[in-house]
Design an enzyme around this catalytic site. Structure first.
Site, PDB file in Angstrom:
ATOM      1  N   THR A   1       0.781  -1.247   0.000  1.00 34.74           N
ATOM      2  CA  THR A   1       0.000   0.000   0.000  1.00 34.74           C
ATOM      3  C   THR A   1       0.809   1.291   0.000  1.00 34.74           C
ATOM      4  O   THR A   1       0.215   2.368  -0.067  1.00 34.74           O
ATOM      5  CB  THR A   1      -0.897   0.070   1.250  1.00 34.74           C
TER       6      THR A   1
ATOM      7  N   THR B   1      -8.975   2.004  -3.057  1.00 39.76           N
ATOM      8  CA  THR B   1      -8.492   3.311  -2.605  1.00 39.76           C
ATOM      9  C   THR B   1      -8.931   4.428  -3.546  1.00 39.76           C
ATOM     10  O   THR B   1      -9.093   4.191  -4.758  1.00 39.76           O
ATOM     11  CB  THR B   1      -6.947   3.290  -2.543  1.00 39.76           C
ATOM     12  N   ASP B   2      -9.061   5.624  -3.002  1.00 41.37           N
ATOM     13  CA  ASP B   2      -9.386   6.772  -3.858  1.00 41.37           C
ATOM     14  C   ASP B   2      -8.240   7.113  -4.818  1.00 41.37           C
ATOM     15  O   ASP B   2      -8.418   7.878  -5.761  1.00 41.37           O
ATOM     16  CB  ASP B   2      -9.766   8.006  -3.017  1.00 41.37           C
ATOM     17  N   GLU B   3      -7.058   6.537  -4.580  1.00 40.00           N
ATOM     18  CA  GLU B   3      -5.910   6.883  -5.432  1.00 40.00           C
ATOM     19  C   GLU B   3      -6.054   6.358  -6.856  1.00 40.00           C
ATOM     20  O   GLU B   3      -5.350   6.804  -7.752  1.00 40.00           O
ATOM     21  CB  GLU B   3      -4.604   6.395  -4.789  1.00 40.00           C
TER      22      GLU B   3
ATOM     23  N   TYR C   1       1.839   1.985  -7.248  1.00 43.19           N
ATOM     24  CA  TYR C   1       0.870   1.505  -6.260  1.00 43.19           C
ATOM     25  C   TYR C   1      -0.558   1.646  -6.774  1.00 43.19           C
ATOM     26  O   TYR C   1      -1.319   0.667  -6.827  1.00 43.19           O
ATOM     27  CB  TYR C   1       1.028   2.262  -4.926  1.00 43.19           C
TER      28      TYR C   1
ATOM     29  N   LYS D   1      -3.486  -1.163  -7.718  1.00 47.01           N
ATOM     30  CA  LYS D   1      -4.824  -1.254  -7.108  1.00 47.01           C
ATOM     31  C   LYS D   1      -5.904  -1.140  -8.191  1.00 47.01           C
ATOM     32  O   LYS D   1      -6.906  -1.852  -8.150  1.00 47.01           O
ATOM     33  CB  LYS D   1      -5.019  -0.150  -6.048  1.00 47.01           C
TER      34      LYS D   1
ATOM     35  N   ARG E   1       8.110  13.809  -3.782  1.00 50.99           N
ATOM     36  CA  ARG E   1       7.881  12.453  -4.308  1.00 50.99           C
ATOM     37  C   ARG E   1       7.773  12.552  -5.833  1.00 50.99           C
ATOM     38  O   ARG E   1       7.167  13.496  -6.343  1.00 50.99           O
ATOM     39  CB  ARG E   1       6.576  11.940  -3.703  1.00 50.99           C
TER      40      ARG E   1
ATOM     41  N   HIS F   1       4.163  13.068  -7.724  1.00 50.56           N
ATOM     42  CA  HIS F   1       3.302  13.251  -6.546  1.00 50.56           C
ATOM     43  C   HIS F   1       1.913  13.797  -6.921  1.00 50.56           C
ATOM     44  O   HIS F   1       1.796  14.900  -7.457  1.00 50.56           O
ATOM     45  CB  HIS F   1       4.005  14.248  -5.613  1.00 50.56           C
TER      46      HIS F   1
HETATM   47  P1  TYD Z   1       1.088   8.800   2.601  1.00 50.52           P
HETATM   48  O1  TYD Z   1       0.780   8.650   4.051  1.00 50.52           O
HETATM   49  O2  TYD Z   1       2.276   8.060   2.050  1.00 50.52           O
HETATM   50  O3  TYD Z   1      -0.248   8.427   1.816  1.00 50.52           O
HETATM   51  P2  TYD Z   1      -0.598   8.592   0.222  1.00 50.52           P
HETATM   52  O4  TYD Z   1       0.652   8.872  -0.533  1.00 50.52           O
HETATM   53  O5  TYD Z   1      -1.141   7.250  -0.073  1.00 50.52           O
HETATM   54  O6  TYD Z   1      -1.594   9.698   0.150  1.00 50.52           O
HETATM   55  O7  TYD Z   1       1.305  10.323   2.283  1.00 50.52           O
HETATM   56  C1  TYD Z   1       0.292  11.278   2.538  1.00 50.52           C
HETATM   57  C2  TYD Z   1       0.792  12.603   2.006  1.00 50.52           C
HETATM   58  O8  TYD Z   1       1.932  13.008   2.789  1.00 50.52           O
HETATM   59  C3  TYD Z   1       1.291  12.522   0.573  1.00 50.52           C
HETATM   60  O9  TYD Z   1       0.906  13.722  -0.120  1.00 50.52           O
HETATM   61  C4  TYD Z   1       2.793  12.443   0.698  1.00 50.52           C
HETATM   62  C5  TYD Z   1       3.075  13.218   1.985  1.00 50.52           C
HETATM   63  N1  TYD Z   1       4.267  12.738   2.718  1.00 50.52           N
HETATM   64  C6  TYD Z   1       5.298  13.637   3.059  1.00 50.52           C
HETATM   65  O10 TYD Z   1       5.231  14.842   2.774  1.00 50.52           O
HETATM   66  N2  TYD Z   1       6.385  13.143   3.726  1.00 50.52           N
HETATM   67  C7  TYD Z   1       6.505  11.836   4.075  1.00 50.52           C
HETATM   68  O11 TYD Z   1       7.542  11.452   4.657  1.00 50.52           O
HETATM   69  C8  TYD Z   1       5.431  10.931   3.742  1.00 50.52           C
HETATM   70  C9  TYD Z   1       5.504   9.481   4.107  1.00 50.52           C
HETATM   71  C10 TYD Z   1       4.330  11.439   3.070  1.00 50.52           C
END
Ligand code: TYD
Length: 341
Positions: free
Chosen positions: A84, A124-126, A148, A152, A272, A275
């Site tokens: 996930t 997931t909504d993703e 990911y 999904k 990321r 992102h």
């Molecule tokens: P995450 O908890 O990994 O969930 P998802 O990517 O599935 O939404 O991340 C939530 C948000 O937080 C996402 O926009 C990425 C950001 N994030 C950070 O800024 N720093 C971090 O170390 C992590 C893990 C996530």
């Protein structure tokens, strides 16, 4: 009801099992879990000796393990088993394809062959991808953008294809970002809270203006149970928390809740790759079915911080070994480019 829960040692799966044990006294639960890094027996310590609960260790992609878990027969499967974490899928996508697509396929084959009456896919909504404005609805096109979310989406499409092809009795839920107790500390909220409690910095990606919609794990678990019991076969239901926040807002709130300061603890680090800026879903279909989130976000977050503060014995062992290696791979290069508040 005889229920097979897969991935029941994970964050949302274990909350679901606890809910069913608490609120459905007639249910028998088999938990099939591969015990990867995120599957933690400590998540179900309180119910592991309950006579209504049994455990099988194995992967959902292994037909023999699935057959063993089904045993003489079961009434429904709820599939929580998945890789996930988006950041891990960028480093190492293969396990995501194996579990989230091929594993789902193996379960669907079992549903078909064993004539299981109900199958619920926890998604997931993703899968809707980045939504600049408005709210995704269940019939919207899927535009996943990370390994990911593409995995999904691949799982969801297999589920829907089995409905169309074989008439399989399937349901899909698509939850938004989930938070609460027992979440593995790689995700934003538990990572930041445990770092802050340890007086360590927190790595905020990019400008921190990305938006996620936060759903408490108990509301998510109740939503899944509600859809399992009341959903129309072949249908998809969005389960959103209705609490959109930027990552920067969340970070501020966590920093305050842990009695730290933004200046001393927040590092703005490299973003990321690919992102997604915003996720937002319309949950009116699940609400029309009678579900709605109950946990107030401010209260839920305060209690979640308190839970991690009071359960160091749960998370401390997780932040060692494999986790430290992952943290180094994920964050070392980012920290080189980091700036403080
Ligand atoms: P995450 O908890 O990994 O969930 P998802 O990517 O599935 O939404 O991340 C939530 C948000 O937080 C996402 O926009 C990425 C950001 N994030 C950070 O800024 N720093 C971090 O170390 C992590 C893990 C996530």
């Amino acid at each position: 009801m005889r229920l097979l829960v897969t991935g029941g040692l994970g964050f949302i799966g274990s909350a679901f099992i606890r809910l069913v044990v608490r609120e459905r006294p007639d249910a028998q639960i088999v938990n099939l879990d591969a015990m990867t890094y995120a599957g933690n027996p400590a998540n179900l310590r309180d119910i592991e000796h309950d006579p209504r609960y049994s455990f099988v260790r194995g992967e959902i992609g292994d037909p023999a393990a699935v057959a063993q878990a089904i045993g003489e027969g079961i009434d429904a499967i709820v599939n929580f088993a998945a890789e996930t974490h988006v950041d891990r899928s960028i480093l190492d996508p293969e396990a995501f394809l194996r579990t989230d697509i091929l594993g789902t396929h193996t379960l669907l084959e079992a549903v078909h062959e064993r004539r299981i009456a109900r199958y619920l896919q926890v998604s997931t909504d993703e899968v809707y991808g980045d939504v600049a404005s408005g709210h995704s609805r269940e019939e919207d096109p899927l535009r996943p953008r990370s390994p990911y979310s593409a995995s999904k989406a691949g799982g969801d499409l297999q589920v829907l294809a089995y409905r169309a092809t074989f008439g399989s009795p399937v349901l899909v839920t698509r939850g938004s970002n989930t938070y609460g107790p027992y979440q593995y500390p790689e995700k934003l909220i538990p990572l930041f809270v445990t770092n802050l409690l340890d007086d360590e910095p927190v790595p905020l990606y990019g400008d921190g203006q990305q938006i996620r919609d936060w759903l408490h794990v108990e509301d998510h678990a109740r939503g899944i149970l509600h859809v399992l019991e009341h959903g129309a076969l072949g249908e998809i239901y969005n389960l959103g928390g209705g609490n959109p926040r930027t990552n920067l807002e969340i970070t501020r709130r966590l920093v305050e809740g842990c009695d730290r300061s933004m200046e001393s603890h927040v590092r703005h680090v490299a973003d990321r790759l690919g992102h997604d800026r915003r996720y937002a879903i319309d949950s009116s279909k699940a609400m029309a079915l009678g579900w709605q989130p109950r946990v107030d976000f401010e209260d839920g977050l305060t209690k979640t911080i308190a839970w991690y503060r009071n359960h160091e014995a749960w998370w401390r062992p997780l932040k060692s070994g494999e986790f430290l290696e992952y943290y180094r791979r994920q964050y070392a290069h980012r920290e080189e480019e980091s700036v403080g508040e």
